[in-house]
Each structure stands twice: as C-alpha cells, then as structure tokens.
Design an enzyme around this catalytic site. Structure first.
Site, PDB file in Angstrom:
ATOM      1  N   GLU A  89      42.376  42.546  35.249  1.00  0.00           N
ATOM      2  CA  GLU A  89      41.546  42.503  34.053  1.00  0.00           C
ATOM      3  C   GLU A  89      42.316  43.122  32.885  1.00  0.00           C
ATOM      4  OE1 GLU A  89      38.250  44.677  35.651  1.00  0.00           O
ATOM      5  OE2 GLU A  89      37.844  43.110  37.132  1.00  0.00           O
ATOM      6  N   GLN A 137      41.348  47.752  37.676  1.00  0.00           N
ATOM      7  CA  GLN A 137      41.417  48.534  36.432  1.00  0.00           C
ATOM      8  C   GLN A 137      41.230  50.038  36.657  1.00  0.00           C
ATOM      9  OE1 GLN A 137      38.704  47.524  32.952  1.00  0.00           O
ATOM     10  NE2 GLN A 137      40.659  46.590  32.442  1.00  0.00           N
ATOM     11  N   HIS A 161      35.064  56.833  36.823  1.00  0.00           N
ATOM     12  CA  HIS A 161      36.434  56.628  36.347  1.00  0.00           C
ATOM     13  C   HIS A 161      37.326  57.770  36.835  1.00  0.00           C
ATOM     14  CE1 HIS A 161      33.974  54.271  33.529  1.00  0.00           C
ATOM     15  NE2 HIS A 161      35.033  53.522  33.325  1.00  0.00           N
ATOM     16  N   PRO A 200      33.991  46.280  45.199  1.00  0.00           N
ATOM     17  CA  PRO A 200      33.635  44.863  45.405  1.00  0.00           C
ATOM     18  C   PRO A 200      34.718  44.091  46.165  1.00  0.00           C
ATOM     19  CG  PRO A 200      33.165  45.514  43.149  1.00  0.00           C
ATOM     20  CD  PRO A 200      33.946  46.646  43.769  1.00  0.00           C
ATOM     21  N   GLU A 224      36.538  41.684  40.966  1.00  0.00           N
ATOM     22  CA  GLU A 224      37.540  42.371  41.782  1.00  0.00           C
ATOM     23  C   GLU A 224      37.767  41.680  43.127  1.00  0.00           C
ATOM     24  OE1 GLU A 224      35.181  43.954  40.075  1.00  0.00           O
ATOM     25  OE2 GLU A 224      36.403  45.035  38.614  1.00  0.00           O
ATOM     26  N   ALA A 265      40.364  52.646  40.208  1.00  0.00           N
ATOM     27  CA  ALA A 265      40.143  52.647  41.659  1.00  0.00           C
ATOM     28  C   ALA A 265      38.655  52.657  41.978  1.00  0.00           C
ATOM     29  CB  ALA A 265      40.829  53.858  42.291  1.00  0.00           C
ATOM     30  N   ASP A 266      37.872  53.251  41.087  1.00  0.00           N
ATOM     31  CA  ASP A 266      36.418  53.305  41.275  1.00  0.00           C
ATOM     32  C   ASP A 266      35.804  51.904  41.405  1.00  0.00           C
ATOM     33  OD1 ASP A 266      35.814  56.352  39.894  1.00  0.00           O
ATOM     34  OD2 ASP A 266      37.610  55.285  39.298  1.00  0.00           O
ATOM     35  N   PHE A 267      36.481  50.894  40.847  1.00  0.00           N
ATOM     36  CA  PHE A 267      35.912  49.538  40.843  1.00  0.00           C
ATOM     37  C   PHE A 267      36.496  48.667  41.946  1.00  0.00           C
ATOM     38  CE2 PHE A 267      35.902  50.481  36.043  1.00  0.00           C
ATOM     39  CZ  PHE A 267      34.777  51.269  36.179  1.00  0.00           C
ATOM     40  N   ILE A 268      37.159  49.289  42.902  1.00  0.00           N
ATOM     41  CA  ILE A 268      37.811  48.513  43.966  1.00  0.00           C
ATOM     42  C   ILE A 268      36.801  48.064  45.032  1.00  0.00           C
ATOM     43  CG2 ILE A 268      38.416  50.365  45.608  1.00  0.00           C
ATOM     44  CD1 ILE A 268      41.280  49.123  45.659  1.00  0.00           C
ATOM     45  N   LEU A 310      36.032  39.444  35.295  1.00  0.00           N
ATOM     46  CA  LEU A 310      35.680  40.738  35.893  1.00  0.00           C
ATOM     47  C   LEU A 310      35.175  40.510  37.317  1.00  0.00           C
ATOM     48  CD1 LEU A 310      33.916  42.459  32.866  1.00  0.00           C
ATOM     49  CD2 LEU A 310      36.330  42.153  33.357  1.00  0.00           C
TER      50      LEU A 310
END
Lengths: 364, 327
Positions: B29, B82, B129, B89, B60, B84-87, B58
């Site tokens: 992203e 973007q 984040h 999914p 993942e 690691a917190d969003f990994i 967006l």
C-alpha cells in the site's frame, strides 16, 4: 488414445464442428469425465472397505470441470483447483495412478508424498497448484500467478476453481478486485452445487447467481449449465481467449449438482430431501454427455465399450499400484520444512530411527 | 563506507536487489509514487516502473496471497505490510499457505518471498501502530523471521532474505528508521540468516535481544559496567531459524541469562529462548533465566505517560540486569 485413433483424428461430426473440435476430442473429453467418475466411485468403495480413511468427491461436477478447463494449454497455463477437482486434475495431466496414490497417501504420491488428506491434489510439472484445506485461499495464488505471467510476458492464463460456498470468503473479493484492476489473464470458475456442506444456497448467497457479483468488479459473469459439457467448453474457450488477449478476467459459474455427500464423514440425507436428491441425479453430467455423443453418432457402441474397458483397467491398475506402494518413511517427515536443514531447528530425538524411542527417563 | 540511516539501508538493499535481479518486485500500500508511508521504497517506482513497484488496494490478504502466487510463477516478491499491526488479515495466507507450501507439496512448490513490516512502539502509535507480532510467526515452522538491529544488518539481511527460497518475515523497528545510523559498505555484501551476533562480550550476565532491544541492551550494559557488572549482549538477528549455539555458548560462560523483548511478556518469543536455555544449559546456570518484556496489556496505550510505562528502555533493562547479577 486407442479409441480415437480407430475412429480417425480427422473425423468431425456436426456436433464436434459446432464447437470447433474433432470427434476424437469429444471422445477424449468423454473418457476424462467417465474416468473421473470411475476413480471417484472406486474411492468410495475403498473407503467403505476400510482401505482409505477419507473421501471427498467430485461426482456431479465432472462435466463442468472437463468442459471448462479443456481449452487451457496443459503444462503451460496454471490451475489452482479445489478438493472436488478430480476431473480437472485429469484434464490437466494427472493420471488415475496419481490420484489414487493421493487417496492412499503413499510416499510416492506426487501431490504431497502422503502428507495431505485425499483431495488435496497438486502437481508442479502440470502447473496444478497444491490444494490446502482453508477454502478460497487459492484464488489469490492464481491471481498472483497471472500477475507474474503478465509481468514476465509468458502468455499464460491462470485459473482458480472453487465451490459457491467458498466463493463467499473475503479473499475472493480481494482477488477479483485486484485481477480486474490490472486486467490479469485470470479465470475464476465457481462450481455451484447448491450446498456448502449442509447449508443451502439461499442461506449462503444474497443473490441467486454468484455470476451476478462479477458486475461489481466490472468483469463478465457467465452462467453455464454444468451438465452441458460443450456449453462449458464454449464458455471456457471465450474466457481463455479474453484472458490471453489482455482483456482481463472472467467469472464463470457452472450450475452443477453434488451427487454424493460432502465427504465420507457426512450424511446428506439429514439435510437434503428425497426430492432434492432425485433432482440432483437427474442432472448427472455423465449420462447426459454420453447420450449427446451417442445421438450425434460420435460415441458408437464399440467405442463406448472400449472406453469402459480401458477405464476399468486404468482404475484397477491405479488401485493395485497404490496398494502396493510403501507408506512414507517417518524419518522423512522432518524434511522440506525449509529448503535446507538448519542446525538450530532440532529434529525430534527419534528422527531417523523409524519411530518414537521408548521413554527411558533420566537419560543424563 | 558510508553512514546510512536504518531506513536508507533498507531502501538501498531493495534497490540493489532489484537492479541485480529482474524477478524482484515490490507490492504494498502506497509503495509506488509516494514511496511508502515511511519512504522505505522512495524513488523505486521512478526507477523500476509500474510492473515492479505495485501499489495495491487496502487488502493485506491479497498482498500476501498474490505474492505467493507470483513466487510460484517465477518472481521474487517483496510485500510490504504498512504496519505489522495490519498483518493479521494476511495471517491465513502466511501461516496456512506460504509457510506450508513446500512441506505440504513434499518440496514440489516453493515460495521465495519476503514480507516486510514495520513493528514496535515508542513512536506515539498507540494500540494499532506499535505492535510486536513476531511471536505469532516464529511459532510457525516453514517461516523464517528476521529482525535486524543495525543499518549494516538491515541491508545485508534483507538481501539474503530476498535471495532465500523460503518465505521470510522481515520486521523493521519503526523507531529505528531515522534514529539509528551506522556504517554501511558501498559494495556487495550479505549477512547470513540463522546467525546471531555477539555485540558486546562480557563475563557475568548474558542478555539475549533483537531489534530495538539490542541498542537498548547495549546502553544498559554500559550503565552497569561502571558498577562492576560485565554484560554480554547477543543480537539474535534471525529469530527463526534460531542460532542456538551462540546463545548457549554465551550462557554456559556467564551462567546468567536475561531475555529482553518488547512484545507482551506472556507467551512471547523470549519465552522460547528461556525454555531452551533452561533445558540445554541448566547445569551452567547460576540464577533464574529471566525475562524483561512488555506488560500484558492488549496494546501500547497512546498518552506519552502510558506509552513510557509500556515501553522497555535502557534504565528498565539495567535494573533487570542488576537484579539478576545480584542473585
């Protein structure tokens, strides 16, 4: 193939001509549908006889599978199939022996070396991506394969195949959106048999047709009758041509019927009525295709008998072969976690000794 | 030799690998024109174009899943998550698919891909984040997990990760991106995976660390040195495959082991180090294998007073060293 040789490769009936194929092609397609059915039926017999612990079946899906994937270039294009894709895998180059080795999970099973449950087929040389159990993940792999094909200029088409139940997963949305944005050489086949294990379509889909969802991605959504092998072939041919021409993905929904329970661990009479089951049987692609080819004069009595005998032999041979092969050696179960062994990744103490060591206690 | 920041070293590593090997592509992203939210890929789109630096929606799971497919068909994708917190999914694609592809196909298919993700707190990033996610992935056989602590290693390890034929998770502490500088050679070099580094030799206490905790541990070691406590600091660099020998050799020498990690204490990566040391160096221990780690709350809270409470720092680590040294 012996039978088609006999009838002559050039012979073209009006039926074959209507789809741009020869009679030999139609017989080869018929043979694949019938072989898939015969392998599948043998699987259930072996399961009931206690020879193999688990079966997941493709009965009722074979016509759509053969028709839709027949236009692909074997060993060049890619498929990411699912656990009912027996006829698809045969179409794409796997043999009855390959499939039966997977049922028995033997060491030389080309799909997984006996590591995966039956139904989780895969074959690198034939470009059949290894199947896993979490559903719909493979659609993203096919999209990535298509992306690589486009970037590398390989003129390949990638196909993902799954049932309508799996098509509800979020990965499907993410995949179709991306494939459509980049007009990837990608084909999404949904084999809609009306059930996600026990849940009927009206409780798993907000629309009647999965194909209706294609419009949300700005791509064509095509519905075909999965019992009409040649209609499937036509739809597949158009979608593959579109993909190869750089015009982007197509969603094809084949309406099929599931002729067996979800798996050998399921009892479908618990949630399907007798009428529903009878209706399903009326949509069996095998007798429908057979009748069509007989009527067109493509499938003579002699050819039918010869194909039946050949298939019987192939299934017997595959069963005997798989029975005779040894189980995988547990000493190899630690292999291929990575491409190499790492000294830090300690194998279990019994590694290489053929089985767990008897507990000794107080070794030090 | 040039002085580079941590993020410059990563960008250089990406650019040089992309120049060397046309099969290396980036997906993520904002990685294109913008160059990533942290500018890790700044300038790469301009140099390599749309086909090799791909801005994704967006999504993942798609970033990872399509990278797996691209890897199966001859590319070496470097996916950027973007934060690691969003990994999460993409967890299914990483754990069920990338990690198992080689094993489940009996070496038929391999997934040579790298997933880069900025992790860690101390940057006012709050719950979503700041997370450390390495423990989720070090638990999974089939994945390699790398956490560099110097610009030199960030570049050298990233190059090796890109050339590796297995999936590698490459976690970069975002607080280090611009605050950490170091010598980075101009020419070609790589740093091998699976090899720890002894950053500071010492005789009395071993600290096992990685990522931001390595410079913090070094600073803590300096602080207690004046008090007569001689600390050895190990930087693991690769969490999996783990370099057991370096850890065990050190602990067998010092007799005391402190594991420092920023993630929540309970079930964190450091627990595995503690277990290995307890099992394999028990006879050499002269004190309890100890952990200093983040508190067990669901995320790093935002307000600076709360964030400071959560984060480890050299003072807290120095206290833990003193306690263990006095045992």
């Amino acid at each position: 193939m012996t039978v088609s040789d006999r009838s002559g490769d050039a012979a073209t009936s009006p039926l074959a001509a209507s789809v741009g194929l020869t009679d030999a092609d139609l017989l080869a397609m018929y043979r694949t549908v019938a072989l898939a059915r015969a392998v599948d039926e043998r699987m259930w017999i072996l399961n009931r006889a206690g020879r193999i612990p688990f079966v997941i079946s493709g009965q009722g899906h074979e016509g759509a599978q053969v028709g839709l994937t027949w236009p692909l270039r074997r060993g060049h294009d890619w498929i990411a199939p699912f656990y009912r894709s027996i006829a698809t895998c045969l179409t794409f180059g796997m043999t009855a022996r390959d499939l039966m080795l997977a049922q028995y999970a033997k060491g030389v099973d080309p799909s997984s070396g006996g590591r995966q449950m039956p139904g989780h087929y895969g074959h690198p040389r034939h470009h059949i991506v290894s199947v896993s159990s979490p559903v719909a993940t493979q659609i993203l792999h096919a999209v990535g394969i298509a992306l690589a094909a486009k970037i590398r200029g390989l003129d390949q088409v990638a196909v993902a195949i799954m049932g309508e139940g799996s098509s509800n997963q979020g990965d499907v949305h993410e995949a179709l959106n991306f494939a459509a944005i980049h007009r990837l050489p990608f084909l999404f086949i949904v084999e809609n048999n009306g059930y996600a294990i026990s849940v009927p379509a009206e409780k798993e889909l907000s629309v009647r047709d999965v194909a209706a969802r294609a419009s949300g991605y700005g791509i064509p959504g095509v519905i075909v009758d999965g019992t009409d092998v040649l209609a499937c072939y036509r739809a597949g041919t158009e979608a593959v041509a579109r993909a190869r021409a750089g015009d982007g993905p197509t969603l094809i929904e084949a309406k099929v019927s599931r002729l067996t329970a979800h798996s050998s661990d399921d009892q479908q009479t618990k949630y399907r009525s007798a009428d529903d089951l009878a209706e399903g049987k009326a949509h069996d692609p095998l007798p429908i295709f057979r009748a069509q080819l007989r009527e067109a004069g493509v499938l003579t009595e002699a050819a039918e008998a010869a194909i039946a005998a050949e298939i019987r032999d192939a299934v017997d041979d595959a069963t005997d072969h798989a029975e005779a092969e040894p189980d995988p050696d547990p000493a190899g179960a630690i292999d291929w976690v990575y491409g190499e062994h790492w000294p830090g990744e300690t194998p279990p103490p019994w590694h290489g000794q053929g089985g767990p060591a008897a507990p000794t206690g107080g070794q030090h | 030799m040039a002085i580079r920041t941590f993020i410059e070293a990563i960008r250089d590593g990406l650019a040089e690998e992309m120049r060397r090997d046309a099969s290396v592509v980036l997906l993520g992203e904002d990685v294109g024109k913008k160059g990533g939210v942290f500018l890790a890929t700044d300038g790469l789109w301009a140099e390599f174009g749309d086909d090799r630096v791909i801005d994704t929606p967006l999504t993942e799971s798609m970033i990872v899943g399509a990278s797996i497919g691209a890897a199966l068909n001859g590319l070496r994708p470097v996916a950027e998550i973007q934060f690691a917190d969003f990994i999460h999914p993409a967890f299914n694609q990483i754990v069920s698919e990338a990690a198992r592809m080689r094993y489940r196909s009996n070496n038929g298919f391999t997934v040579p891909m790298v997933i880069r993700a900025p992790y860690g707190g101390g940057v006012h990033g709050a719950l979503y984040h700041s997370q450390s996610v390495e423990a989720f992935f070090t638990h999974v056989p089939g994945l390699k997990v790398v956490v560099p602590s110097t610009p030199y290693d960030a570049k050298g390890l990233l190059r090796t990760a890109i050339r590796d034929d297995d999936p590698v998770l490459f976690f970069e502490h975002k607080k280090m991106y611009r605050s950490v500088r170091g010598d980075v050679p101009d020419g070609e070099y790589t740093v091998p995976l699976g090899l720890a580094s002894v950053r500071r030799p010492g005789r009395q206490v071993t600290i096992v660390s990685y990522g931001l905790m390595t410079p913090y541990s070094l600073e803590a070691a300096e602080r207690v040195a004046g008090e007569g406590i001689d600390v050895e600091v190990i930087d693991l660099r690769t969490l999996r495959p783990l370099d057991r020998d370096t850890v065990l050799t050190s602990v067998r020498k010092t007799g005391k082991c402190l594991v420092a990690y920023e993630d929540n204490r309970f079930g964190g990566y450091g627990a595995e180090i503690a277990a290995i040391v307890a099992e394999e160096a028990f006879d050499y221990l002269d004190g309890p294998v100890s952990r200093i780690a983040g508190p067990d709350v669901p995320g790093v809270p935002y307000n600076h007073a709360l964030e400071d409470w959560f984060m480890l720092n050299p003072l807290k680590i120095a206290d833990a060293i003193r306690k263990l040294a006095a045992y």
